[in-house]
Motif scaffolding. Sequence first.
Motif, PDB file in Angstrom:
ATOM      1  N   ASP A   1       0.874  -1.098   0.022  1.00 60.80           N
ATOM      2  CA  ASP A   1       0.142   0.089   0.017  1.00 60.80           C
ATOM      3  C   ASP A   1       0.824   1.437   0.006  1.00 60.80           C
ATOM      4  O   ASP A   1       0.392   2.328  -0.589  1.00 60.80           O
ATOM      5  N   LEU A   2       2.018   1.318   0.579  1.00 64.12           N
ATOM      6  CA  LEU A   2       2.913   2.512   0.872  1.00 64.12           C
ATOM      7  C   LEU A   2       3.468   2.886  -0.611  1.00 64.12           C
ATOM      8  O   LEU A   2       3.700   3.720  -0.944  1.00 64.12           O
TER       9      LEU A   2
ATOM     10  N   LEU B   1      14.111 -17.757   4.529  1.00 63.56           N
ATOM     11  CA  LEU B   1      15.468 -17.317   4.137  1.00 63.56           C
ATOM     12  C   LEU B   1      16.047 -17.021   5.791  1.00 63.56           C
ATOM     13  O   LEU B   1      16.961 -17.938   5.844  1.00 63.56           O
TER      14      LEU B   1
ATOM     15  N   ARG C   1       7.275 -13.580  12.054  1.00 60.79           N
ATOM     16  CA  ARG C   1       8.700 -13.831  11.827  1.00 60.79           C
ATOM     17  C   ARG C   1       9.172 -14.792  12.733  1.00 60.79           C
ATOM     18  O   ARG C   1      10.442 -14.869  12.984  1.00 60.79           O
TER      19      ARG C   1
ATOM     20  N   GLY D   1      11.266  -1.119   0.858  1.00 62.16           N
ATOM     21  CA  GLY D   1      10.842  -1.247  -0.558  1.00 62.16           C
ATOM     22  C   GLY D   1      10.131   0.099  -1.178  1.00 62.16           C
ATOM     23  O   GLY D   1      10.399   0.647  -2.275  1.00 62.16           O
TER      24      GLY D   1
ATOM     25  N   THR E   1      15.756  -6.469  11.762  1.00 63.58           N
ATOM     26  CA  THR E   1      14.934  -7.704  11.694  1.00 63.58           C
ATOM     27  C   THR E   1      15.450  -9.058  11.044  1.00 63.58           C
ATOM     28  O   THR E   1      15.155 -10.147  11.393  1.00 63.58           O
TER      29      THR E   1
ATOM     30  N   PRO F   1       8.413   3.723   7.827  1.00 63.69           N
ATOM     31  CA  PRO F   1       9.810   3.913   7.191  1.00 63.69           C
ATOM     32  C   PRO F   1       9.950   2.544   6.062  1.00 63.69           C
ATOM     33  O   PRO F   1      11.027   1.645   6.530  1.00 63.69           O
TER      34      PRO F   1
HETATM   35  C1  EPZ Z   1      13.040  -5.173   2.895  1.00 62.50           C
HETATM   36  O1  EPZ Z   1      11.828  -5.747   2.680  1.00 62.50           O
HETATM   37  C2  EPZ Z   1      14.199  -6.325   2.780  1.00 62.50           C
HETATM   38  N1  EPZ Z   1      14.246  -6.942   1.519  1.00 62.50           N
HETATM   39  C3  EPZ Z   1      13.890  -7.350   3.891  1.00 62.50           C
HETATM   40  O2  EPZ Z   1      14.751  -8.278   3.936  1.00 62.50           O
HETATM   41  C4  EPZ Z   1      13.769  -6.442   5.122  1.00 62.50           C
HETATM   42  O3  EPZ Z   1      13.483  -7.304   6.227  1.00 62.50           O
HETATM   43  C5  EPZ Z   1      12.926  -5.450   5.349  1.00 62.50           C
HETATM   44  O4  EPZ Z   1      13.444  -4.558   4.087  1.00 62.50           O
HETATM   45  C6  EPZ Z   1      12.880  -4.597   6.659  1.00 62.50           C
HETATM   46  O5  EPZ Z   1      14.335  -4.238   6.737  1.00 62.50           O
HETATM   47  C7  EPZ Z   1      14.731  -6.417   0.447  1.00 62.50           C
HETATM   48  O6  EPZ Z   1      15.272  -5.485   0.567  1.00 62.50           O
HETATM   49  C8  EPZ Z   1      14.552  -6.988  -1.025  1.00 62.50           C
HETATM   50  P1  EPZ Z   1       9.475  -2.999   4.352  1.00 62.50           P
HETATM   51  P2  EPZ Z   1      10.475  -4.667   2.465  1.00 62.50           P
HETATM   52  O7  EPZ Z   1       8.691  -2.580   3.291  1.00 62.50           O
HETATM   53  O8  EPZ Z   1      10.929  -3.666   1.552  1.00 62.50           O
HETATM   54  C9  EPZ Z   1       5.025  -3.055   6.151  1.00 62.50           C
HETATM   55  C10 EPZ Z   1      15.499 -10.613   3.706  1.00 62.50           C
HETATM   56  O9  EPZ Z   1      15.446 -11.495   4.484  1.00 62.50           O
HETATM   57  N2  EPZ Z   1       4.792  -2.602   4.808  1.00 62.50           N
HETATM   58  O10 EPZ Z   1      10.556  -2.150   4.916  1.00 62.50           O
HETATM   59  O11 EPZ Z   1       9.621  -5.648   1.898  1.00 62.50           O
HETATM   60  C11 EPZ Z   1       5.572  -4.664   6.049  1.00 62.50           C
HETATM   61  O12 EPZ Z   1       4.348  -5.275   6.063  1.00 62.50           O
HETATM   62  C12 EPZ Z   1      14.217  -9.857   3.333  1.00 62.50           C
HETATM   63  O13 EPZ Z   1      16.559 -10.293   3.073  1.00 62.50           O
HETATM   64  C13 EPZ Z   1       3.288  -1.907   4.664  1.00 62.50           C
HETATM   65  O14 EPZ Z   1       2.623  -2.050   5.691  1.00 62.50           O
HETATM   66  O15 EPZ Z   1      10.328  -4.378   4.051  1.00 62.50           O
HETATM   67  C14 EPZ Z   1       6.499  -4.736   6.893  1.00 62.50           C
HETATM   68  O16 EPZ Z   1       5.635  -5.104   8.595  1.00 62.50           O
HETATM   69  C15 EPZ Z   1      13.257 -10.165   4.364  1.00 62.50           C
HETATM   70  N3  EPZ Z   1       3.208  -1.595   3.460  1.00 62.50           N
HETATM   71  C16 EPZ Z   1       7.130  -3.360   7.111  1.00 62.50           C
HETATM   72  O17 EPZ Z   1       6.413  -2.384   6.519  1.00 62.50           O
HETATM   73  C17 EPZ Z   1       4.066  -1.557   2.238  1.00 62.50           C
HETATM   74  O18 EPZ Z   1       3.602  -0.744   1.373  1.00 62.50           O
HETATM   75  C18 EPZ Z   1       8.625  -3.376   6.895  1.00 62.50           C
HETATM   76  O19 EPZ Z   1       8.566  -3.695   5.373  1.00 62.50           O
HETATM   77  C19 EPZ Z   1       5.105  -1.990   2.595  1.00 62.50           C
HETATM   78  C20 EPZ Z   1       5.799  -2.533   3.963  1.00 62.50           C
END
Ligand code: EPZ
Length: 418
Positions: A124-125, A369, A330, A164, A303, A161
């Motif tokens: 969503d973000l 992973l 997790r 992605g 994390t 924050p």
């Molecule tokens: C990145 O995932 C990493 N992956 C993850 O690493 C890592 O755990 C994560 O960042 C947090 O550091 C890559 O970089 C490819 P987020 P990402 O968006 O971008 C919520 C690994 O093991 N959220 O920061 O998907 C989400 O549900 C992987 O290498 C929303 O609600 O993580 C989560 O609770 C696993 N809406 C939190 O934010 C959104 O649109 C953090 O997610 C996006 C995220």
Amino acid sequence: MPSYIIEGGKRLEGEATVSGSKNASLPILAATILNNGITKLYNVPEIRDTKITQEILKFLGCKVKKSKGKIEINSKNITKKEIPEHLMHQMRSTVILAGAILARFKEVTFSYPGGCDIGSRPIDLHLSGFEKLGINIVKNAGFIVCKCDKIVGANINLDFPSVGATENIILASVFAEGETNITNAAMEPEIVDLANCLNKMGAKIEGAGTSNIKIIGVKRLNEVSYTIMPDRIEAGSLLCMTAITGGKIKLNNVILDHINPIVNKLEETGCKIVKDKSSILLEAPKKLKAVDIKTMPYPGFPTDMQSVFASILTVAKGTSIIVENIFENRYKYMSELKKMGAKITIEGRTAVIKGVRKLTGAKVLSTDLRGGAALVSAALVAKGETEITNIDYILRGYEALDEKLRKLGANIKIKEGD
Ligand code: EPZ
């Protein structure tokens, strides 16, 4: 799927070199779409996730040439603007390509990325950021179609924050008309690596690594050569896998700032750590001390290190408390650690780990992973043989992990799946 067979009880000692960062490689591979030319990338890790991303780049029309340690991508002849569903579902982080395709072609179609075993992983973000940039989004039957005449810079505040979402908004706004300001942006080092690569291509991005990032739209980007930063999570994982065996390791090709929170916690467990410019020396005590962990966005405890660190606490002296603040699911790997004798109770986002004298080898399943990496760590110290199945998950994110561990003295081999 193949398995790891690990005979526990060997004290790890020696040297290892950290590979390039998986989580910096993925957005930087997406960025190669933007310069309509050749990008030479060095130190991209040879792992499943980078291979899948290269497959998608080829599907879009890019030419991808690989030689030792170098990947050359030519994005001149991209003809497609959609990300294939079967590859989207193999790896959710392919959603990062959407921002780059949008920036260049003002349209992209992709399916909802698969969630995985650590949480629902919404986007969503990402989508609300695209909408603020003037992109029209239509969702139907699991597909998302994004289209616009032009991308206009905007002020975008992220509720969370998200790594992605921050990367996707940066990629989508490099050619925007005017200025984009992201507030409450993620500050992870992988975002700095992406911005450094884009700026080397001629983008104008300021503030990466802080929670306020400004992107001033430019007309085009040029060809570039770029070296990917080291993988901070692999570095932390190798330090933990050594520590659980009471071992000693000299880890080369690290950026110390990136692993500070992990190193501080390892020192709290009683490990002796000596830091050099780009290497670190860890010597672990026979018995680690219990510590408490709370995962937070960078620069807090990552994390992605929660599971591997938890595994070393299963045999530490005392009781440890872990709070996972980033993902809602997790802890799945913990049920596998319990099969090896770990004493863990989970209450929502909190896990309580009572250190035990020893773990015993068992047949366990990698659920994701980093959960899989936690099982490797536990197997290294468990009495007897452990078989870890489903290791494709682990091969997604760790380059030649079994070779690196064998060089440190571990008794680990891969058993091909049937
Ligand atoms: C990145 O995932 C990493 N992956 C993850 O690493 C890592 O755990 C994560 O960042 C947090 O550091 C890559 O970089 C490819 P987020 P990402 O968006 O971008 C919520 C690994 O093991 N959220 O920061 O998907 C989400 O549900 C992987 O290498 C929303 O609600 O993580 C989560 O609770 C696993 N809406 C939190 O934010 C959104 O649109 C953090 O997610 C996006 C995220």
